[in-house]
Design a protein around this motif. Sequence first.
Motif, mmCIF file in Angstrom:
data_model
loop_
_atom_site.group_PDB
_atom_site.id
_atom_site.type_symbol
_atom_site.label_atom_id
_atom_site.label_comp_id
_atom_site.label_asym_id
_atom_site.label_seq_id
_atom_site.Cartn_x
_atom_site.Cartn_y
_atom_site.Cartn_z
ATOM 1 N N LEU A 1 37.185 14.163 -33.739
ATOM 2 C CA LEU A 1 36.418 13.817 -32.541
ATOM 3 C C LEU A 1 36.216 12.319 -32.429
ATOM 4 O O LEU A 1 36.248 11.751 -31.324
ATOM 5 C CB LEU A 1 35.073 14.550 -32.552
ATOM 6 C CG LEU A 1 35.145 16.084 -32.471
ATOM 7 C CD1 LEU A 1 33.748 16.696 -32.516
ATOM 8 C CD2 LEU A 1 35.883 16.545 -31.216
ATOM 9 N N LEU A 2 36.028 11.656 -33.565
ATOM 10 C CA LEU A 2 35.909 10.195 -33.573
ATOM 11 C C LEU A 2 37.201 9.566 -33.064
ATOM 12 O O LEU A 2 37.174 8.617 -32.275
ATOM 13 C CB LEU A 2 35.597 9.705 -34.987
ATOM 14 C CG LEU A 2 35.564 8.175 -35.174
ATOM 15 C CD1 LEU A 2 34.469 7.556 -34.319
ATOM 16 C CD2 LEU A 2 35.357 7.827 -36.646
ATOM 17 N N TRP A 3 38.334 10.109 -33.501
ATOM 18 C CA TRP A 3 39.634 9.599 -33.022
ATOM 19 C C TRP A 3 39.757 9.756 -31.517
ATOM 20 O O TRP A 3 40.234 8.840 -30.826
ATOM 21 C CB TRP A 3 40.771 10.350 -33.719
ATOM 22 C CG TRP A 3 42.088 10.137 -33.034
ATOM 23 C CD1 TRP A 3 42.900 9.055 -33.110
ATOM 24 C CD2 TRP A 3 42.720 11.055 -32.107
ATOM 25 N NE1 TRP A 3 44.007 9.218 -32.312
ATOM 26 C CE2 TRP A 3 43.925 10.433 -31.692
ATOM 27 C CE3 TRP A 3 42.390 12.319 -31.639
ATOM 28 C CZ2 TRP A 3 44.796 11.052 -30.795
ATOM 29 C CZ3 TRP A 3 43.258 12.928 -30.738
ATOM 30 C CH2 TRP A 3 44.444 12.304 -30.328
ATOM 31 N N GLN A 4 39.340 10.903 -30.996
ATOM 32 C CA GLN A 4 39.411 11.117 -29.550
ATOM 33 C C GLN A 4 38.675 10.019 -28.792
ATOM 34 O O GLN A 4 39.201 9.432 -27.843
ATOM 35 C CB GLN A 4 38.801 12.472 -29.183
ATOM 36 C CG GLN A 4 39.664 13.672 -29.443
ATOM 37 C CD GLN A 4 39.056 14.929 -28.831
ATOM 38 O OE1 GLN A 4 38.500 14.884 -27.738
ATOM 39 N NE2 GLN A 4 39.140 16.044 -29.537
ATOM 40 N N VAL A 5 37.443 9.761 -29.207
ATOM 41 C CA VAL A 5 36.610 8.785 -28.508
ATOM 42 C C VAL A 5 37.160 7.371 -28.683
ATOM 43 O O VAL A 5 37.259 6.607 -27.706
ATOM 44 C CB VAL A 5 35.158 8.847 -29.023
ATOM 45 C CG1 VAL A 5 34.322 7.725 -28.426
ATOM 46 C CG2 VAL A 5 34.534 10.202 -28.697
ATOM 47 N N ALA A 6 37.533 7.018 -29.905
ATOM 48 C CA ALA A 6 37.976 5.654 -30.189
ATOM 49 C C ALA A 6 39.276 5.303 -29.477
ATOM 50 O O ALA A 6 39.476 4.147 -29.059
ATOM 51 C CB ALA A 6 38.135 5.471 -31.702
ATOM 52 N N SER A 7 40.170 6.276 -29.336
ATOM 53 C CA SER A 7 41.483 5.988 -28.747
ATOM 54 C C SER A 7 41.590 6.378 -27.277
ATOM 55 O O SER A 7 42.637 6.171 -26.658
ATOM 56 C CB SER A 7 42.579 6.700 -29.548
ATOM 57 O OG SER A 7 42.394 8.110 -29.506
ATOM 58 N N LEU A 8 40.516 6.912 -26.708
ATOM 59 C CA LEU A 8 40.550 7.365 -25.315
ATOM 60 C C LEU A 8 40.774 6.195 -24.357
ATOM 61 O O LEU A 8 40.162 5.136 -24.483
ATOM 62 C CB LEU A 8 39.226 8.060 -24.973
ATOM 63 C CG LEU A 8 39.064 8.551 -23.527
ATOM 64 C CD1 LEU A 8 40.082 9.642 -23.214
ATOM 65 C CD2 LEU A 8 37.633 9.053 -23.292
ATOM 66 N N LYS A 9 41.657 6.423 -23.373
ATOM 67 C CA LYS A 9 41.901 5.454 -22.306
ATOM 68 C C LYS A 9 41.409 6.087 -21.004
ATOM 69 O O LYS A 9 42.151 6.808 -20.339
ATOM 70 C CB LYS A 9 43.384 5.119 -22.226
ATOM 71 C CG LYS A 9 43.938 4.509 -23.513
ATOM 72 C CD LYS A 9 45.442 4.332 -23.449
ATOM 73 C CE LYS A 9 45.988 3.790 -24.767
ATOM 74 N NZ LYS A 9 47.475 3.691 -24.752
ATOM 75 N N PRO A 10 40.163 5.823 -20.642
ATOM 76 C CA PRO A 10 39.534 6.531 -19.515
ATOM 77 C C PRO A 10 40.264 6.396 -18.189
ATOM 78 O O PRO A 10 40.139 7.272 -17.327
ATOM 79 C CB PRO A 10 38.133 5.899 -19.446
ATOM 80 C CG PRO A 10 37.894 5.362 -20.820
ATOM 81 C CD PRO A 10 39.226 4.893 -21.304
ATOM 82 N N ASP A 11 41.019 5.317 -18.006
ATOM 83 C CA ASP A 11 41.676 5.084 -16.727
ATOM 84 C C ASP A 11 43.111 5.592 -16.686
ATOM 85 O O ASP A 11 43.816 5.379 -15.690
ATOM 86 C CB ASP A 11 41.650 3.592 -16.387
ATOM 87 C CG ASP A 11 40.229 3.079 -16.204
ATOM 88 O OD1 ASP A 11 39.413 3.826 -15.645
ATOM 89 O OD2 ASP A 11 39.944 1.945 -16.636
ATOM 90 N N GLU A 12 43.558 6.239 -17.753
ATOM 91 C CA GLU A 12 44.913 6.773 -17.801
ATOM 92 C C GLU A 12 44.852 8.299 -17.853
ATOM 93 O O GLU A 12 44.464 8.883 -18.863
ATOM 94 C CB GLU A 12 45.674 6.223 -19.007
ATOM 95 C CG GLU A 12 45.909 4.719 -18.933
ATOM 96 C CD GLU A 12 46.775 4.210 -20.083
ATOM 97 O OE1 GLU A 12 47.428 5.046 -20.750
ATOM 98 O OE2 GLU A 12 46.793 2.995 -20.304
ATOM 99 N N GLY A 13 45.257 8.928 -16.750
ATOM 100 C CA GLY A 13 45.169 10.376 -16.649
ATOM 101 C C GLY A 13 45.948 11.110 -17.721
ATOM 102 O O GLY A 13 45.480 12.124 -18.259
ATOM 103 N N ALA A 14 47.140 10.601 -18.063
ATOM 104 C CA ALA A 14 47.961 11.269 -19.070
ATOM 105 C C ALA A 14 47.285 11.249 -20.432
ATOM 106 O O ALA A 14 47.337 12.231 -21.189
ATOM 107 C CB ALA A 14 49.333 10.604 -19.153
ATOM 108 N N ASP A 15 46.631 10.140 -20.762
ATOM 109 C CA ASP A 15 45.936 10.053 -22.048
ATOM 110 C C ASP A 15 44.727 10.975 -22.064
ATOM 111 O O ASP A 15 44.467 11.645 -23.074
ATOM 112 C CB ASP A 15 45.489 8.610 -22.300
ATOM 113 C CG ASP A 15 44.789 8.460 -23.642
ATOM 114 O OD1 ASP A 15 45.488 8.511 -24.683
ATOM 115 O OD2 ASP A 15 43.554 8.320 -23.664
ATOM 116 N N ALA A 16 43.991 11.019 -20.954
ATOM 117 C CA ALA A 16 42.829 11.914 -20.881
ATOM 118 C C ALA A 16 43.255 13.367 -21.063
ATOM 119 O O ALA A 16 42.597 14.137 -21.776
ATOM 120 C CB ALA A 16 42.111 11.732 -19.544
ATOM 121 N N LEU A 17 44.367 13.746 -20.446
ATOM 122 C CA LEU A 17 44.849 15.121 -20.579
ATOM 123 C C LEU A 17 45.261 15.417 -22.018
ATOM 124 O O LEU A 17 44.972 16.495 -22.548
ATOM 125 C CB LEU A 17 46.029 15.353 -19.636
ATOM 126 C CG LEU A 17 46.626 16.760 -19.632
ATOM 127 C CD1 LEU A 17 45.571 17.791 -19.233
ATOM 128 C CD2 LEU A 17 47.832 16.838 -18.692
#
Length: 303
Positions: A262-278
Motif C-alpha cells: 500500500l505504501l508503494w501504491q501511494v508513493a508511486s501514484l501519478k494522480p494525473d495519469e489515468g493509465a497509472d491510476a488504473l
Amino acid sequence: MIEDIVPDSERRGLIGVLPAAARPFASLMRLDRPIGVWLLFWPCAWSIALAGVGERGVALLLWFALGAFAMRSAGCVYNDIIDRDLDARVERTRLRPLASKRVSLKAAWVLLVGLSLIGLAVLLQLQRTAQMVALASLALVAAYPFMKRITWWPQAWLGLVFSWGALVGWPAVRGEMGVPALLLYAGSIFWVIGYDTIYALQDREDDALVGVKSSALALGKRARSGIAVFYMLALGFWGAAIHSLRPEVLALAALLPVAVHLLWQVASLKPDEGADALAKFRSNRFAGFLMFLACLVVGTAGA
C-alpha cells in the motif's frame, strides 16, 4: 455502425471467443474486468481465514468465490440499468451495452434476476447467522448507484458494500459474529475508499462535466495524501482485528507485506495519469492476497 459501438474488449480475450449474441451480456457483467470479483471476494476470504478456516473452510472459499462473481456481476448490471442515460454522456462508459442500446432494458433485468438466483444458491450454503448478515447488505447495494448523485463520497458507500463479506465470513465459520470481524470490516471500508479514489482519478474531468461526484474531485490536489490516510486507517483497523484475536506484537508483523504494498501504491501514484491510476487500482487484487495470507497465518496459528 455496429462496429463503431462495439468496444475492443468484446473482440478479444474471454468475451471475444463467445458467440456474438452473448458478448454484450458478458460485457454488461464485466467479464473482461475480473478485478471487481477479486475485490469483492477478498474481504470474505480474510474473514474466513481469520476465523480459523474451520472444517468447511475450503468449501466456503469456493462458495464465496462463486457468490462474489455472481453478485459483482449482478451489481454491474444493476448499476448500468440505473446509470444508462448518464453512461451515454461519459466517454469512458458510452459504449456499455445499455448505454449504446446493444442490450435491451428488459433483457438486462432478466440477466439480473438470473445472477441473483445464483447468489441465493450460495446464501443457502451458509449458517443462519451468516445468511441474515448477508441479506442485510441488500439495502446498501440497492442504494449505491444513486450515491454519486447525492454525496461527494460515493466511495465510502462502496466501502460499506464491498467490505460486507468481512461480516459474513466469520459467522459462516463460527456461527456467530465476533469483534475481529467488525474491525476487519472497518479496515476494509477504508481500503475500498482508498483504492476507489485511485480509480476515480481517471474520470475527474468527465465527472465534473456531467455533474457526478467523487472522492477524487472532493480531494482535488490532496488526493495522494487522502489515499495515504485511508490506507493507514485500514491498516490500523486490521491491526486491531489481529490484536483482538492474538494480542501479540509478532502477530502484527503479518501485516508488513500488505503495508509495504500500500505504501508503494501511494508513493508511486501519478494522480494525473489515468493509465497509472488504473494500474495501481488493479494492483489491489495482490494487496488483497497479501492480506489474506496475513489473516490465514494469524487465524490458523496454533490450530
